[in-house]
Design a protein around this motif. Structure first.
Motif, short mmCIF file in Angstrom:
data_model
loop_
_atom_site.label_atom_id
_atom_site.label_comp_id
_atom_site.label_asym_id
_atom_site.label_seq_id
_atom_site.Cartn_x
_atom_site.Cartn_y
_atom_site.Cartn_z
N PRO A 8 0.80 -1.24 0.00
CA PRO A 8 0.00 0.00 0.00
C PRO A 8 0.83 1.27 0.00
O PRO A 8 1.67 1.48 0.87
CB PRO A 8 -0.82 -0.13 1.29
N LEU A 9 0.56 2.11 -0.99
CA LEU A 9 1.08 3.47 -0.97
C LEU A 9 0.40 4.24 0.15
O LEU A 9 1.03 5.02 0.87
CB LEU A 9 0.82 4.16 -2.31
N GLU A 10 -0.90 4.00 0.30
CA GLU A 10 -1.65 4.73 1.33
C GLU A 10 -2.90 3.97 1.72
O GLU A 10 -3.48 3.23 0.92
CB GLU A 10 -2.04 6.12 0.84
N LEU A 11 -3.29 4.15 2.95
CA LEU A 11 -4.57 3.67 3.46
C LEU A 11 -5.42 4.90 3.71
O LEU A 11 -4.95 5.87 4.31
CB LEU A 11 -4.40 2.90 4.76
N THR A 12 -6.64 4.88 3.21
CA THR A 12 -7.48 6.08 3.29
C THR A 12 -8.87 5.76 3.82
O THR A 12 -9.48 4.79 3.40
CB THR A 12 -7.62 6.71 1.89
N ASN A 13 -9.33 6.58 4.74
CA ASN A 13 -10.75 6.61 5.09
C ASN A 13 -11.20 8.06 5.10
O ASN A 13 -10.38 8.97 5.23
CB ASN A 13 -11.04 5.91 6.42
N TRP A 14 -12.47 8.28 4.90
CA TRP A 14 -13.00 9.64 4.77
C TRP A 14 -13.83 10.03 5.97
O TRP A 14 -14.70 9.28 6.42
CB TRP A 14 -13.88 9.74 3.52
N CYS A 15 -13.55 11.23 6.47
CA CYS A 15 -14.39 11.86 7.48
C CYS A 15 -14.95 13.15 6.87
O CYS A 15 -14.80 13.38 5.68
CB CYS A 15 -13.57 12.13 8.74
N ILE A 16 -15.59 13.97 7.67
CA ILE A 16 -16.23 15.19 7.18
C ILE A 16 -15.39 16.41 7.54
O ILE A 16 -15.19 16.70 8.73
CB ILE A 16 -17.65 15.36 7.75
N PHE A 17 -14.90 17.11 6.54
CA PHE A 17 -14.20 18.38 6.74
C PHE A 17 -15.23 19.51 6.76
O PHE A 17 -16.14 19.53 5.94
CB PHE A 17 -13.19 18.62 5.63
N ILE A 18 -15.04 20.44 7.68
CA ILE A 18 -16.00 21.54 7.88
C ILE A 18 -15.29 22.88 7.80
O ILE A 18 -14.23 23.08 8.42
CB ILE A 18 -16.71 21.40 9.24
N ASN A 19 -15.88 23.81 7.06
CA ASN A 19 -15.44 25.21 7.05
C ASN A 19 -16.26 25.95 8.12
O ASN A 19 -17.46 26.15 7.98
CB ASN A 19 -15.68 25.83 5.67
#
Length: 426
Positions: free
Chosen positions: A140-151
């Protein structure tokens, strides 16, 4: 006799000198990867260092947007001319393992003794998707999971407190987006949130799972399990879209790609830890402002299962049709680049899921890394299989049909179930 022995010694020395002076075989590596300006700077340096130490190796790099790269790799392999080495998301890569198009690791070239030593160097289950019949096919180059970015500024401009009012549920996401959205007629000029369209396996299947549904049954025999859950999810997406509450659409520019600009046109997006490095690169003033934050993946109010967005890995793989010399050089290059895991994390915010890195202070001190770590525990690996790319496309067709063509959710569900069932029975 002594003279004869000396002649033999001279001959042996001459033969050894000739052998030692023989130049290594010239090797060309075609390396295809997805675009990332920050990662590119590091990798250009790594490749330059590698080729300086291996002057017989030439590395040609092709970089494309993630979606375009999927198409290019697919087309190239179909034509029998795939790259020497490449990386894609695992659900797009796994079919190449099952089709025999990628070679198992050359452990020695990558600096390992055997498969068990490789597997033990990584966090549990991280190499499961690329391990088949005891052989490891990728790193793996990278392991990714997504969360919520907020402005935070956008929240406050709509009379919301980002620290208290951020969305905990998908129902919250609708209510908050309704307060934030700005329209010019039917055209949205400011979105509250929008989905990662095209990445339905990662971002949307967990929503179905929260409602009690499944993509594929545990025994692998039934597809699109749980009618109520799937129809509920498709109904939510229809209400979200331009024919419903008009809060977002697959036709708009990807939310993640506009978040960094801080132009008062988006409050929230789903993305990974790597986004932090991109904010720092694209808009240092916004990065340093303290006006952004990261919160967990929401769940439905009536969720029967608490699961976060699926995590996935971009794995380096090597073409099975490459020559033995190309395969060896490719694994040497992969190992050299991945030996800089801490620099990848500190400079580009991408995670190579080795045990050492996940336990490092570098990871623990990254802003909001604990949010990503906690959601990693709530989530699971994205679905991958021989037909995962086609299944992703089928889900996309169903979602876009209810959002853009106003197809009834139950009708879209029936078509989706039939399509995916046929795919898993092939």
């Amino acid at each position: 006799m002594k003279k004869m022995m000396m002649l033999c010694a001279f001959a042996a020395a001459a033969l050894m000198a000739t052998s030692c002076s023989k130049k290594p075989e010239a090797v060309t590596i075609e390396f295809w990867t997805h675009e990332d300006a920050n990662r590119q700077k590091l990798e250009e340096r790594y490749i330059q260092e590698f080729t300086a130490a291996h002057p017989n190796v030439t590395v040609n790099v092709t970089r494309q947007g993630a979606a375009k790269l999927i198409e290019l790799v697919q087309t190239a392999f179909a034509a029998g001319s795939g790259p020497t080495m490449f990386n894609l998301s695992i659900n797009d890569e796994y079919p190449y393992i099952t089709a025999g198009r990628v070679a198992p690791m050359n452990y020695k070239a990558a600096g390992y003794k055997d498969a068990s030593e490789v597997i033990n160097a990584y966090a549990p289950k991280m190499l499961d998707p690329v391990t088949v019949n005891g052989k490891v096919y990728g790193l793996p180059l990278e392991l990714t999971n997504w969360c919520i970015f907020i402005n935070k500024k956008v929240f406050r401009s709509a009379g919301l407190d980002p620290e208290k009012d951020y969305p905990k549920t998908w129902e919250d996401m609708v209510k908050i987006s309704q307060k934030i959205v700005i329209r010019n007629g039917d055209i949205i000029t400011r979105r509250g949130y929008d989905f990662r369209y095209k990445y339905y396996l990662e971002n949307n299947v967990p929503m179905v799972e929260q409602l009690g549904g499944q993509l594929i049954s545990d025994d692998g025999k039934e597809a699109i399990v749980g009618k109520d859950a799937w129809v509920g999810f498709l109904t939510y997406m229809q209400q979200w879209g331009p024919n419903g509450l008009n809060l977002g659409s697959p036709t708009y520019k990807a939310a993640r790609s506009v978040f960094n600009a801080d132009n008062n046109d988006l409050a929230m997006c789903s993305t990974g830890l790597y986004q932090e490095a991109r904010i720092r690169h694209d808009n240092p003033a916004f990065y340093d402002s303290g006006e952004w934050m990261v919160v967990p993946y929401p769940k439905f109010e009536n969720a029967v299962k608490d699961t976060a967005a699926c995590y996935y890995g971009h794995y380096y793989m090597v073409n099975a049709d490459a020559t033995k010399a190309q395969q060896e050089a490719a694994w040497q290059l992969i190992a050299y680049m991945l030996s800089h895991g801490e620099e990848y994390l500190s400079q580009v915010n991408i995670i190579q899921p080795t045990t050492a890195l996940l336990n490092s202070d570098t990871f623990k001190n990254m802003p909001y890394s604990s949010v990503f770590a906690d959601d990693l525990e709530r989530g699971h690996i994205v679905y991958y299989g021989a037909n995962s790319t086609a299944i992703q496309s089928a889900i996309g067709s169903a979602v876009e049909s209810v959002m853009l063509q106003n197809v009834a959710p139950e009708e879209a569900y029936n078509k989706l179930k039939k399509t995916v069932q046929e795919l898993i029975e092939q």
